[in-house]
Each structure stands twice: as C-alpha cells, then as structure tokens.
Design a protein around this motif. Structure first.
Motif, PDB file in Angstrom:
ATOM      1  N   SER A   1       0.860  -1.175   0.000  1.00 60.96           N
ATOM      2  CA  SER A   1       0.000   0.000   0.000  1.00 60.96           C
ATOM      3  C   SER A   1       0.898   1.226   0.000  1.00 60.96           C
ATOM      4  O   SER A   1       1.824   1.318   0.800  1.00 60.96           O
TER       5      SER A   1
ATOM      6  N   ILE B   1      -5.374  -3.735  -3.877  1.00 57.05           N
ATOM      7  CA  ILE B   1      -5.456  -2.662  -4.857  1.00 57.05           C
ATOM      8  C   ILE B   1      -6.838  -2.016  -4.767  1.00 57.05           C
ATOM      9  O   ILE B   1      -7.765  -2.559  -4.156  1.00 57.05           O
ATOM     10  N   ASN B   2      -6.972  -0.865  -5.354  1.00 54.10           N
ATOM     11  CA  ASN B   2      -8.240  -0.141  -5.340  1.00 54.10           C
ATOM     12  C   ASN B   2      -9.113  -0.677  -6.471  1.00 54.10           C
ATOM     13  O   ASN B   2      -8.920  -0.340  -7.637  1.00 54.10           O
TER      14      ASN B   2
ATOM     15  N   SER C   1      -0.429   6.975 -10.526  1.00 50.40           N
ATOM     16  CA  SER C   1      -1.650   6.197 -10.335  1.00 50.40           C
ATOM     17  C   SER C   1      -1.947   5.480 -11.643  1.00 50.40           C
ATOM     18  O   SER C   1      -2.175   6.123 -12.677  1.00 50.40           O
TER      19      SER C   1
ATOM     20  N   GLU D   1       0.234   3.308  -7.374  1.00 53.24           N
ATOM     21  CA  GLU D   1      -0.986   2.663  -6.918  1.00 53.24           C
ATOM     22  C   GLU D   1      -1.733   2.163  -8.147  1.00 53.24           C
ATOM     23  O   GLU D   1      -1.602   2.723  -9.240  1.00 53.24           O
TER      24      GLU D   1
END
Length: 324
Positions: free
Chosen positions: A6, A65-66, A13, A42
C-alpha cells in the motif's frame, strides 16, 4: 514492490478499465507489479460490470489494490474519469487491460516524462503478442486527405506510406523519440493536475476517440505529446469488443464527434448527435459485399466507404475551420 503493498503519495496512479477480460486483466496487473521497480505507484481498477467474474478474480488475487466494481458498463471514457477521481499520484497512467508491461516500461515512461515536461502527454511503443510492431500507440490528427485515403482503401493498400497513411504515421517503426499528435489511451501518461484541468475524458465519447480529443485539447494548452521507444508494452488490442460491426459504428461515431469538436469548435452536441445517428443507421442497414481484398484479408467494407465519403461530403459542403 509487491501486490500486497500500500503506497501513500505515489508517483503514478495506474488506471485499468476492464470489461470481460478477466485473464488478460490479471496478466496486466501482474506485469505492473513485476516490472515497476523504480517508481512508487498505486493501481486502480474499474470493472465495467463484467459477466466473466473479473471483479471477483481481481479482488481475490489483488486484495489490496483499489478495485471499483461498477454495477453498469459506463464505457471506457467515463470509466477512466470515475477511477481518476480516486487517484492520488502525481501522474496518471492509463493502461488497457489487454496489455503486458515489458522491461520496466512504467519506470521508463515516468523518467521520460520528467526529462520532457513540455510534452504534457507521453506514450510508448506497443507490440502485438508475437512481439511484432503494433503501430497503434499513436496517431496523427484526422484530415480530409486522411479520410479520403481511408475511404478509398489507400491507407490499407499502402500502410507504410507516409503520404497515403498519414494518420498512422506510415513507414515509421516507432523506434525513435518523436513529437506526435495523439497518444493512444492504451498506454498514456499525463500529470494528474493537467487531467483535472482538462476535466478528463469528454463523456460524449463512450469508447474510441476520447484519447484523441484529450490530446488535442492538451495541445491547445501548449503541450506537444511525445512517445519514447524505450517504454514498450504488449497490446493485444480489441479484446473487450468482439463484434466488428459494433466496433466500426463506435469508431465512425467517434470520428464525427472529433470533427465536430476540433474542426468546428463552435459546433453543438445536437448536430453531432444527428450526424452520428445517421451514420449508425446507414452502417446497420448496409450489408454490401467486401470492396477491396489483399493478401492480408479484407481491408474495409463498402458500407464503411459510404460512411466515410458521407463524412467528407459533410465537411466539404460545410467547410470546417481547421485548428492548428
């Protein structure tokens, strides 16, 4: 960097929009974690209501992950807009789900961006799965001449010609650093601040054309998009849209919207909608035979030629103001 990591305040991004490309998307994300070593990042994945279990598989393998599991297919353009709202990096990197990152390409494209900040939009080199050149990493802006060459099949017959394949930069192997007009959204880097200033992708583009529009708007602000051959990825292409007719309708609709937006900046959405709707009806009703065939297979359908000639007629009858 591992897939469990993280990152706070990442450099980049990485945004991936998936739609029924489960295995390819997983390979893409794996390659990101395998190859991005020198920049903090990210990963934000928006799944457009896939029915192949994509969201579940991504969540299982990459729990940290998002992941945005959308309940509806919002399209490529709006999907990126939604995902970008959650981005925290200095840069935004758009990465197609049917890509594989090679040889630290993410590290290299970020390094290239820092070395050439004047570009404001950066891209790399794309290869097919067999590692042959995929020339679709960038394009030149559309002109009446390029439309004519497409409609007559000249750009397909002479793909290596800089004269007849102007949009495709015919003859250039993408093996040098070069200023170009359009970086394809399969591998496109931009500062998040500029993305936000531009408002991201124009939502009038559901799929196709949104990257061209974005780059042309960036150029209006003084940017000069560039690509570097040092940042290379595999891009299989066309994996989320299998129906050729549907793809052609979207491509041609995108072309007419681009014409309206960048050849006639005072044009309105209502007129664009009427023209695009007419193109869709013509394409769906026309089932004429193949017009030109070469050793590689069909180059284009007569219905496509009819539509493109229709576009040219519209331009000629109502001359647009070409923007520099």
């Amino acid at each position: 960097m591992t897939k469990e990591s993280s990152v706070e305040n990442p450099t980049v991004s990485i945004i991936v929009i998936s739609y029924n490309t489960r295995d390819l998307t997983l390979d893409c994300i794996r390659s990101v974690f395998d190859q991005a070593k020198d920049v903090s990042f990210e990963v934000i994945v928006l799944d457009n209501a896939s029915t192949d279990g994509s969201a579940e598989a991504i969540a299982k393998e990459f729990p940290d992950i998002n992941l945005i599991a959308s309940k509806e297919n919002s399209g490529f353009a709006n999907g990126n807009n939604l995902a970008a709202k959650q981005a925290t990096g200095e840069y935004i990197l758009l990465l197609n789900p049917d890509t594989v990152v090679l040889d630290h390409a993410i590290d290299k494209i970020v390094q290239f961006a820092k070395a050439h900040p004047e570009a404001t939009v950066w891209g790399g080199r794309t290869l097919f799965g067999d590692r042959s050149l995929n020339t679709t990493s960038c394009w030149r802006r559309m002109t009446v001449w390029s439309l004519f060459c497409y409609a007559t099949g000249l750009s397909g017959i002479f793909p290596s010609s800089g004269l007849f394949n102007t949009e495709g930069y015919g003859g250039w192997k993408r093996d040098t650093v070069r200023e170009i007009d359009i970086v394809t959204g399969c591998f496109l880097l931009m500062k998040r601040s500029l993305w936000e200033e531009l408002g991201g992708f124009d939502r009038r583009f559901f799929m196709y054309g949104e990257d061209a529009d974005l780059c042309l708007r960036a150029k209006k602000r003084g940017g000069q998009p560039m690509i570097t051959p040092d940042a290379t990825i595999v891009h299989y292409g066309g994996q989320s849209e299998k129906v050729v007719a549907d793809k052609m309708i979207r491509l041609l609709t995108a072309k007419v919207t681009l014409m309206q937006q960048h050849w006639n900046p005072e044009g309105n959405l209502e007129e664009t909608g009427r023209v695009a709707g007419g193109l869709q009806r013509l394409s769906r009703k026309s089932d004429l035979a193949l017009c030109i065939i070469n050793k590689e297979g069909p180059l284009f359908y007569r219905k496509e030629a009819l539509i493109v000639f229709g576009l040219m007629g519209w331009v000629i009858s109502d001359p647009p103001r070409i923007m520099s």
